[in-house]
Design a protein around this motif. Structure first.
Motif, PDB file in Angstrom:
ATOM      1  N   LEU A  57      -6.398 -42.333 -23.999  1.00 52.47           N
ATOM      2  CA  LEU A  57      -7.783 -42.722 -23.766  1.00 52.47           C
ATOM      3  C   LEU A  57      -7.992 -44.206 -24.010  1.00 52.47           C
ATOM      4  O   LEU A  57      -7.398 -44.786 -24.919  1.00 52.47           O
ATOM      5  CB  LEU A  57      -8.731 -41.968 -24.706  1.00 52.47           C
ATOM      6  N   ARG A  58      -8.865 -44.788 -23.206  1.00 53.37           N
ATOM      7  CA  ARG A  58      -9.379 -46.123 -23.467  1.00 53.37           C
ATOM      8  C   ARG A  58     -10.809 -45.927 -23.953  1.00 53.37           C
ATOM      9  O   ARG A  58     -11.618 -45.277 -23.288  1.00 53.37           O
ATOM     10  CB  ARG A  58      -9.361 -46.994 -22.211  1.00 53.37           C
ATOM     11  N   ILE A  59     -11.108 -46.474 -25.126  1.00 56.38           N
ATOM     12  CA  ILE A  59     -12.461 -46.402 -25.666  1.00 56.38           C
ATOM     13  C   ILE A  59     -13.122 -47.743 -25.388  1.00 56.38           C
ATOM     14  O   ILE A  59     -12.632 -48.793 -25.807  1.00 56.38           O
ATOM     15  CB  ILE A  59     -12.455 -46.118 -27.186  1.00 56.38           C
ATOM     16  N   GLU A  60     -14.238 -47.707 -24.645  1.00 58.66           N
ATOM     17  CA  GLU A  60     -14.951 -48.916 -24.267  1.00 58.66           C
ATOM     18  C   GLU A  60     -16.213 -49.046 -25.108  1.00 58.66           C
ATOM     19  O   GLU A  60     -17.050 -48.146 -25.130  1.00 58.66           O
ATOM     20  CB  GLU A  60     -15.339 -48.863 -22.787  1.00 58.66           C
ATOM     21  N   ALA A  98     -15.997 -49.506 -30.656  1.00 53.69           N
ATOM     22  CA  ALA A  98     -14.851 -48.774 -30.100  1.00 53.69           C
ATOM     23  C   ALA A  98     -13.847 -48.438 -31.196  1.00 53.69           C
ATOM     24  O   ALA A  98     -13.311 -47.326 -31.245  1.00 53.69           O
ATOM     25  CB  ALA A  98     -14.193 -49.590 -28.990  1.00 53.69           C
ATOM     26  N   VAL A 129     -14.802 -45.418 -33.281  1.00 55.19           N
ATOM     27  CA  VAL A 129     -14.494 -44.148 -32.615  1.00 55.19           C
ATOM     28  C   VAL A 129     -13.024 -43.796 -32.818  1.00 55.19           C
ATOM     29  O   VAL A 129     -12.682 -42.664 -33.171  1.00 55.19           O
ATOM     30  CB  VAL A 129     -14.842 -44.226 -31.109  1.00 55.19           C
ATOM     31  N   VAL A 130     -12.141 -44.766 -32.619  1.00 55.75           N
ATOM     32  CA  VAL A 130     -10.710 -44.530 -32.822  1.00 55.75           C
ATOM     33  C   VAL A 130     -10.454 -44.141 -34.278  1.00 55.75           C
ATOM     34  O   VAL A 130      -9.697 -43.199 -34.559  1.00 55.75           O
ATOM     35  CB  VAL A 130      -9.877 -45.762 -32.421  1.00 55.75           C
ATOM     36  N   PHE A 180      -4.706 -44.277 -28.145  1.00 59.11           N
ATOM     37  CA  PHE A 180      -5.953 -44.967 -27.841  1.00 59.11           C
ATOM     38  C   PHE A 180      -5.723 -46.442 -27.556  1.00 59.11           C
ATOM     39  O   PHE A 180      -4.876 -47.078 -28.159  1.00 59.11           O
ATOM     40  CB  PHE A 180      -6.921 -44.869 -29.036  1.00 59.11           C
ATOM     41  N   ILE A 232      -8.513 -49.858 -26.981  1.00 67.97           N
ATOM     42  CA  ILE A 232      -9.928 -50.193 -27.049  1.00 67.97           C
ATOM     43  C   ILE A 232     -10.195 -51.467 -26.268  1.00 67.97           C
ATOM     44  O   ILE A 232      -9.322 -52.319 -26.112  1.00 67.97           O
ATOM     45  CB  ILE A 232     -10.432 -50.344 -28.499  1.00 67.97           C
ATOM     46  N   ALA A 256     -20.251 -45.942 -26.770  1.00 70.16           N
ATOM     47  CA  ALA A 256     -18.810 -45.998 -26.531  1.00 70.16           C
ATOM     48  C   ALA A 256     -18.521 -45.010 -25.408  1.00 70.16           C
ATOM     49  O   ALA A 256     -19.071 -43.905 -25.384  1.00 70.16           O
ATOM     50  CB  ALA A 256     -18.029 -45.624 -27.788  1.00 70.16           C
ATOM     51  N   GLU A 257     -17.704 -45.412 -24.465  1.00 69.30           N
ATOM     52  CA  GLU A 257     -17.323 -44.541 -23.352  1.00 69.30           C
ATOM     53  C   GLU A 257     -15.838 -44.234 -23.441  1.00 69.30           C
ATOM     54  O   GLU A 257     -15.048 -45.057 -23.893  1.00 69.30           O
ATOM     55  CB  GLU A 257     -17.655 -45.207 -22.011  1.00 69.30           C
ATOM     56  N   PHE A 258     -15.463 -43.054 -22.992  1.00 67.08           N
ATOM     57  CA  PHE A 258     -14.094 -42.561 -23.041  1.00 67.08           C
ATOM     58  C   PHE A 258     -13.543 -42.516 -21.623  1.00 67.08           C
ATOM     59  O   PHE A 258     -14.114 -41.857 -20.765  1.00 67.08           O
ATOM     60  CB  PHE A 258     -14.061 -41.146 -23.622  1.00 67.08           C
TER      61      PHE A 258
END
Length: 86
Positions: A5-8, A28, A31-32, A45, A47, A71-73
């Protein structure tokens, strides 16, 4: 377990560009940190901070600001099997 996942991180438009970029990064990372504290490998992950550059709503009021702070996934790798039995 193979999903990546990329957390934005995103912010509202209040504050300087530098501040919002740093805030998006911290959002971000938080969240991680939550997921890694739950036992998920941090290597899954990545970010990125978009700061205020990609708002959901282009308005200047509390309703828009609260939606823009997020934050978007984004799934960047692996296979997702939601609702299916392997």
């Amino acid at each position: 377990p193979g999903v990546r996942l990329r957390i934005e991180g995103h912010c509202d438009e209040r504050g300087s560009n530098e501040y919002n970029d740093a805030l998006g990064n911290r959002r971000a990372q938080a969240v991680v940190d939550f997921f890694t504290a739950s036992g998920i490998d941090a290597g899954r992950f990545a970010i990125v901070s978009f700061g205020e550059d990609r708002p959901l709503r282009n308005q200047s009021n509390e309703g828009a600001w609260s939606q823009n702070r997020r934050a978007e996934f984004i799934i960047t790798g692996g296979e997702v099997n939601v609702g299916r039995t392997p």
